[in-house]
Design a protein around this motif. Structure first.
Motif, PDB file in Angstrom:
ATOM      1  N   ALA A 188       0.788  -1.075   0.062  1.00 48.56           N
ATOM      2  CA  ALA A 188       0.088   0.086  -0.213  1.00 48.56           C
ATOM      3  C   ALA A 188       0.723   1.382   0.239  1.00 48.56           C
ATOM      4  O   ALA A 188       0.702   2.278  -0.728  1.00 48.56           O
ATOM      5  CB  ALA A 188      -0.754   0.048   1.294  1.00 48.56           C
ATOM      6  N   ASN A 189       1.821   1.191   0.702  1.00 51.94           N
ATOM      7  CA  ASN A 189       2.699   2.517   0.943  1.00 51.94           C
ATOM      8  C   ASN A 189       3.450   2.507  -0.470  1.00 51.94           C
ATOM      9  O   ASN A 189       3.492   3.650  -1.020  1.00 51.94           O
ATOM     10  CB  ASN A 189       3.875   2.055   1.874  1.00 51.94           C
ATOM     11  CG  ASN A 189       4.723   3.426   2.342  1.00 51.94           C
ATOM     12  OD1 ASN A 189       3.976   4.480   2.460  1.00 51.94           O
ATOM     13  ND2 ASN A 189       5.807   3.263   2.367  1.00 51.94           N
ATOM     14  N   GLU A 190       3.934   1.807  -0.986  1.00 51.05           N
ATOM     15  CA  GLU A 190       4.531   1.674  -2.298  1.00 51.05           C
ATOM     16  C   GLU A 190       3.884   2.258  -3.490  1.00 51.05           C
ATOM     17  O   GLU A 190       4.116   3.126  -4.113  1.00 51.05           O
ATOM     18  CB  GLU A 190       5.261   0.480  -2.875  1.00 51.05           C
ATOM     19  CG  GLU A 190       6.455   0.211  -2.083  1.00 51.05           C
ATOM     20  CD  GLU A 190       7.011  -1.358  -2.345  1.00 51.05           C
ATOM     21  OE1 GLU A 190       6.741  -1.618  -3.640  1.00 51.05           O
ATOM     22  OE2 GLU A 190       7.801  -1.995  -1.682  1.00 51.05           O
ATOM     23  N   LEU A 191       2.592   1.890  -3.288  1.00 50.87           N
ATOM     24  CA  LEU A 191       1.424   2.192  -4.249  1.00 50.87           C
ATOM     25  C   LEU A 191       1.129   3.596  -4.346  1.00 50.87           C
ATOM     26  O   LEU A 191       1.237   4.513  -5.340  1.00 50.87           O
ATOM     27  CB  LEU A 191       0.252   1.196  -4.489  1.00 50.87           C
ATOM     28  CG  LEU A 191       0.382  -0.088  -4.807  1.00 50.87           C
ATOM     29  CD1 LEU A 191      -0.851  -1.057  -4.428  1.00 50.87           C
ATOM     30  CD2 LEU A 191       0.294   0.047  -6.493  1.00 50.87           C
ATOM     31  N   MET A 192       1.059   3.864  -3.342  1.00 52.37           N
ATOM     32  CA  MET A 192       0.695   5.401  -2.827  1.00 52.37           C
ATOM     33  C   MET A 192       1.765   6.561  -3.171  1.00 52.37           C
ATOM     34  O   MET A 192       1.663   7.499  -3.861  1.00 52.37           O
ATOM     35  CB  MET A 192       0.127   5.712  -1.406  1.00 52.37           C
ATOM     36  CG  MET A 192      -1.250   5.142  -1.128  1.00 52.37           C
ATOM     37  SD  MET A 192      -1.919   5.577   0.336  1.00 52.37           S
ATOM     38  CE  MET A 192      -2.424   7.430  -0.159  1.00 52.37           C
ATOM     39  N   LYS A 193       3.059   5.947  -2.880  1.00 50.03           N
ATOM     40  CA  LYS A 193       4.431   6.765  -3.071  1.00 50.03           C
ATOM     41  C   LYS A 193       4.549   6.707  -4.748  1.00 50.03           C
ATOM     42  O   LYS A 193       4.904   7.793  -5.210  1.00 50.03           O
ATOM     43  CB  LYS A 193       5.779   5.968  -2.712  1.00 50.03           C
ATOM     44  CG  LYS A 193       5.767   6.383  -1.034  1.00 50.03           C
ATOM     45  CD  LYS A 193       6.894   5.776  -0.663  1.00 50.03           C
ATOM     46  CE  LYS A 193       7.113   6.342   1.163  1.00 50.03           C
ATOM     47  NZ  LYS A 193       8.508   5.774   1.475  1.00 50.03           N
ATOM     48  N   GLU A 194       3.918   5.899  -5.516  1.00 51.27           N
ATOM     49  CA  GLU A 194       4.204   5.938  -6.880  1.00 51.27           C
ATOM     50  C   GLU A 194       3.005   6.757  -7.468  1.00 51.27           C
ATOM     51  O   GLU A 194       2.953   7.145  -8.720  1.00 51.27           O
ATOM     52  CB  GLU A 194       3.999   4.674  -7.504  1.00 51.27           C
ATOM     53  CG  GLU A 194       5.059   3.703  -7.154  1.00 51.27           C
ATOM     54  CD  GLU A 194       6.431   4.213  -8.022  1.00 51.27           C
ATOM     55  OE1 GLU A 194       6.424   4.794  -9.034  1.00 51.27           O
ATOM     56  OE2 GLU A 194       7.531   4.088  -7.156  1.00 51.27           O
ATOM     57  N   GLY A 195       1.968   7.116  -6.698  1.00 50.74           N
ATOM     58  CA  GLY A 195       1.184   8.057  -7.260  1.00 50.74           C
ATOM     59  C   GLY A 195      -0.275   7.468  -7.648  1.00 50.74           C
ATOM     60  O   GLY A 195      -1.210   8.003  -8.124  1.00 50.74           O
ATOM     61  N   TYR A 196      -0.496   6.284  -7.132  1.00 46.80           N
ATOM     62  CA  TYR A 196      -1.779   5.612  -7.319  1.00 46.80           C
ATOM     63  C   TYR A 196      -2.738   5.664  -6.335  1.00 46.80           C
ATOM     64  O   TYR A 196      -2.387   5.641  -4.993  1.00 46.80           O
ATOM     65  CB  TYR A 196      -1.404   3.974  -7.821  1.00 46.80           C
ATOM     66  CG  TYR A 196      -0.552   3.793  -8.787  1.00 46.80           C
ATOM     67  CD1 TYR A 196      -1.334   3.816 -10.116  1.00 46.80           C
ATOM     68  CD2 TYR A 196       0.587   3.510  -8.923  1.00 46.80           C
ATOM     69  CE1 TYR A 196      -0.544   3.749 -11.160  1.00 46.80           C
ATOM     70  CE2 TYR A 196       1.493   3.185  -9.839  1.00 46.80           C
ATOM     71  CZ  TYR A 196       0.788   3.356 -11.087  1.00 46.80           C
ATOM     72  OH  TYR A 196       1.535   3.023 -12.355  1.00 46.80           O
TER      73      TYR A 196
END
Length: 931
Positions: free
Chosen positions: A531-539
């Motif tokens: 979840a953290n990686e997805l949000m950092k990528e802008g999703y």
């Protein structure tokens, strides 16, 4: 005089005030649902019609749209005014409140009880919250048990009936001995050959009573896993509303789960056998962690899943059904529960989260309370906050609400500036309807500081920041008016493998998913990492449960849940997954969905029942997805109409799906996106220590866009450019600021442009003689002061040291002789909010960082008059009260405690700076036209 100061790297973002002139753009009409609501504590239920009318009218004037009545313990000295909960007189007060609220275009919610959690005088001991009690005995072949099979705890002796006595031999035999126990607790049984372990299970009681109960609400806490107990509990409400002919409130509320130690219910064995397919009695050693590791893990996970099912089907669903039958809806805080949070939130009409405790942000100039340094590093976990909003989005709930500002800071020390970044982060998480925590009822003639409630920031006229609460509420209303439009528009669904949570090794078999212990059940998990990686990528992401996946379909290649559509489903690395979930995922892929598996396919089915058959079904479905070798890199393969993606690199896998991220997160910003027909609605905020001034790529194709600044009210058409098939937005934001962008997918709208700007020269400090007068507040100071330089007013006199209220700063100045399209006024340090007038014209309220506003339209050649009304917080006054021994802490129960839950005492506090500290500067601006 005017002193020059050099500013390095100044970025400006405030637009111009087209909202105040006639424009093709305009703010939505504000409704009561757009406004913030507040939790309205009724101490001792000592309310009357005059007080209700006064309180509601003050709320209405401040821009609050509704109240949630929560009765609690009373105020000493007002015992003769206490009203028993749900009595005819109490129902009259409720009915009057709803009538007055309607007159004021407000609305009324109420807690389904007093204090928390559910419980009261209608709950007999047999329906009170249960706690399982185990007793073990050992026998050898030929021996007879000499001890009585009873509980040891004398408090439990008369309330904890025996449910089962099982015997287990060292060679694997098991025997149910329950019917061999006499009424006196004596066992009539001689052990056969071998070594035997006997386990007795008692339906004990937590003995918890309602916390912070109001008069008429005292009693045992209800068993939350028993629908029989729930119906008995609710009958008192049904009768009271019916007999008193009182309409139901807008919503019935249930606070966060705080049924301490409840881990059982009297029908647990029967329900377990029905839901899990085997008898728990046969595996009590495993439940007590005395078996092979795999068996222990599976049995405890089954126990936890059953407890979660009990809470969902025997509490939340029937409670919501009852409320709907009453003509009302439910607001529900599921966090803290030993259940699947997504399913619990999703079963209520309005899922509700809460912000709890201090929250640190790196915003320059943001003053955070320094009283408890150990709390300054705490931050809100955006990924935790998303559980309630995800359930709302997935299940099609219009509102995702939140209790907000609980224990944000110490009493009398919280400013509105401290509230704003917390608020913005909640809104970014998907919340679109906030409830203040809170507003204690206080009679109009109650001496300062009025009636208080611990853990509350006290959003009432007795709090000095009330002076600027209307501006604060207007900001919230404007933002929520957009975030309540249309539908959520997050990109992907992220599967929450709750069975991995239930399989966690913990000290106790009971696992409650609280905000406080998220470091155990959430933060270390691959789910959290994904979840953290997805949000950092802008999703944009929403979480989804096993149960919610069963209600998901595929329409035109998108995953359609009851509430929203998504471009892909992501499965984080997980060990356990129910076979019916895996089968549904395969079906979704075949129907046209994009499915991403990270790192590896799920390893196994959860639980103990019929493992061989369930495992066979599971592995047959897995074979349809992808070979294990597919995780050696990042791969995709078609599966009928859809596609399955496997690998370890989220960025690469998302790129392979063709789903484009928004550019806000990679630029250091945070955002939430919704869709309203052919428009995209973005709420964007900068909660870091750097400004943004540049082009940001949109994920969507946008033809035109409009900026709405909820803080200033400014509106204007944003600058866009289109390159290589992408749309870019030019954005200027200072740390602490936020903006709403409304993007049109097809229409090229016309209207006044947003005025981007940059400095046209150096900032200059406004110097000279400042006149200071105290205009409103405690023990009004008659003397006025002339200041050569700005200082805290606490340094001026002993009376000013403890003054709480508003003081006016006045300065006459000449506009610098520089060419400029506009001028930016920056107040520097403000303790703690300011209202500005220039040449008699109201400019606006500045209550959050940065304390700056454009003022060019108000200036005139030659001399100009600047008036700044600054309001402080109540810290210095309450400290003086405690030093003098003034008795304002006169409440029953917990009275007033500090953030460390120790008796509140401000006598030792250091002086808190108050007033306009500055430096106050003027900066010439020139317009820019990004291309």
């Amino acid at each position: 005089m005017i002193k020059k100061s050099i500013i390095c790297c100044m970025l400006l973002c405030l637009g111009y005030s087209t909202a105040r002139s006639q424009s093709v753009f305009s703010w939505p009409v504000i409704t009561r649902d757009n406004k913030p609501w507040t939790r309205w504590w009724w101490p001792g239920n000592a309310v009357d019609t005059l007080g209700i009318k006064y309180n509601l009218e003050q709320f209405r004037k401040a821009g609050i749209g509704g109240v949630e009545i929560t009765p609690i313990y009373g105020v000493k000295g007002f015992e003769n005014k206490f009203i028993d909960f749900l009595s005819p007189q109490w129902m009259q007060m409720l009915h009057y409140t709803m009538t007055e609220s309607k007159r004021l275009n407000m609305s009324t919610d109420m807690v389904t009880g007093t204090g928390w959690p559910f419980g009261g005088p209608q709950i007999p001991m047999q329906d009170a919250a249960s706690k399982v009690i185990f007793r073990t005995y050992t026998l050898k072949g030929g021996e007879k048990l000499s001890q009585l099979v009873t509980v040891n705890n004398p408090r439990q002796k008369d309330v904890a009936p025996l449910q089962v006595l099982m015997a287990y031999s060292d060679n694997g035999n098991k025997t149910d001995l329950t019917n061999k126990i006499g009424k006196d607790g004596r066992l009539s049984w001689i052990a056969p050959p071998g070594n035997w372990k006997l386990i007795a299970v008692f339906d004990g009681k937590t003995l918890q009573k309602v916390k912070r109960a109001a008069p008429g609400g005292e009693g045992w806490v209800m068993d939350p896993f028993s629908e029989q107990a729930l119906q008995k509990y609710l009958q008192r409400f049904t009768t009271a509303f019916s007999k008193n002919r009182c309409p139901a409130p807008h919503a019935f509320f249930c606070d966060s789960y705080e049924v301490f130690g409840a881990d059982w219910t009297k029908n647990f064995f029967q329900d377990f056998a029905k839901d899990r397919g085997y008898r728990l009695q046969d595996y009590l050693p495993a439940l007590m962690q005395d078996a092979s590791e795999d068996t222990v893990t599976r049995v405890i996970a089954d126990y936890r899943q059953t407890l979660a099912d009990e809470l969902l089907h025997h509490f939340v669903i029937p409670w919501t059904s009852w409320a709907n039958h009453m003509g009302s809806i439910t607001r529900y805080q599921a966090h803290g529960s030993p259940g699947n949070l997504l399913d619990l939130y999703g079963a209520a009409d309005i899922p509700e989260m809460e912000s709890f405790g201090s929250a640190h942000f790196d915003i320059p100039g943001l003053q955070e309370d320094s009283l408890y340094p150990e709390m300054q590093k705490e931050k809100l976990d955006l990924l935790l906050l998303k559980f309630s909003s995800s359930a709302a989005h997935v299940m099609g709930k219009k509102f995702a609400s939140s209790e907000i500002f609980t224990w944000l800071g110490e009493h009398f020390r919280v400013s509105l500036a401290q509230c704003k970044p917390v608020l913005d982060q909640m809104l970014i998480s998907g919340i679109n309807h906030v409830y203040f925590q809170g507003s204690p009822y206080s009679p109009k003639d109650a001496p300062w500081p009025g009636w208080q409630f611990y853990a509350s920031i006290n959003v009432t006229p007795e709090n000095t920041f009330w002076h600027d609460v209307p501006a604060f509420d207007h900001y919230i209303s404007r933002v929520q008016s957009f975030l309540q439009k249309g539908e959520p528009d997050n990109d992907v669904l992220l599967y929450w493998p709750v069975q991995d949570v239930w399989a966690m090794k913990t000290k106790d078999i009971l696992l409650q998913l609280t905000i406080g212990n998220a470091g155990e059940w959430l933060d270390p998990t691959p789910f959290h990492q994904a979840a953290n990686e997805l949000m950092k990528e802008g999703y944009g992401i929403d979480y989804i449960s096993d149960l919610q996946l069963q209600a998901t379909r595929v329409i035109d290649g998108r995953l359609k849940t009851p509430g929203a559509a998504y471009r892909a489903l992501i499965i984080p690395p997980c060990h356990y997954m129910p076979e019916e979930t895996l089968k549904q995922i395969v079906q979704l892929a075949k129907a046209g969905a994009k499915i991403i598996f990270l790192d590896h396919l799920p390893d196994d089915v959860p639980g103990l029942y019929d493992l061989r058959l369930r495992g066979k079904i599971f592995y047959q479905e897995e074979k349809l997805l992808s070979p294990e070798a597919a995780f050696s890199g990042d791969h995709s393969r078609l599966l009928e109409k859809g596609a399955v993606f496997t690998g370890n690199d989220i960025r690469a896998l998302m790129h392979m799906t063709g789903i484009m991220p928004e550019g806000f997160e990679t630029a250091g910003l945070q955002y939430i996106r919704r869709r309203d027909h052919q428009k995209y609605i973005y709420f964007i905020t900068d909660l870091r220590d750097k400004a943004i001034d540049g082009w940001i790529p949109f994920a969507e194709n946008i033809s035109s866009a409009v900026f709405y600044d909820a803080y200033t009210g400014d509106i204007g058409k944003a600058s866009l450019k289109h390159e290589n098939g992408k749309t870019f937005l030019y954005l200027q934001l200072r740390p602490g600021q936020s903006i709403i962008a409304e993007g049109y997918s097809k229409e090229n709208i016309t209207g006044p442009s947003w005025r981007y700007a940059e400095p046209a020269g150096n900032s200059e400090t406004l110097g000279g003689k400042w006149n200071l007068t105290f205009v409103q507040g405690s023990s009004l100071i008659r003397k006025s002061y002339t200041l050569d330089s700005l200082v805290s007013w606490t340094s001026l006199s002993d009376s000013a040291k403890v003054f709480t209220g508003t003081a006016k700063y006045t300065l006459t100045f000449n506009v610098p002789s520089k060419r400029a399209n506009d001028w930016l006024l920056n107040l520097g340090v403000v303790d703690f909010s300011a209202d500005i007038k220039i040449n008699g014209h109201a400019v606006g309220s500045l209550w959050a960082v940065p304390f700056e506003v454009r003022i060019g339209k108000y200036l005139k050649p030659g001399k100009n008059k600047l008036e700044i009304d600054v309001t402080n917080i109540g810290a210095n006054r309450i400290a003086a009260y405690d030093r003098k021994g003034i008795n304002w802490k006169k409440f029953y129960d917990i009275n007033v405690v500090n953030m460390l839950y120790k008796p509140f005492d401000a006598a030792s506090w250091n002086e808190v700076p108050s007033g306009l500290i500055g430096p106050v500067t003027l900066t010439p601006l020139k317009g820019i036209f990004p291309e």
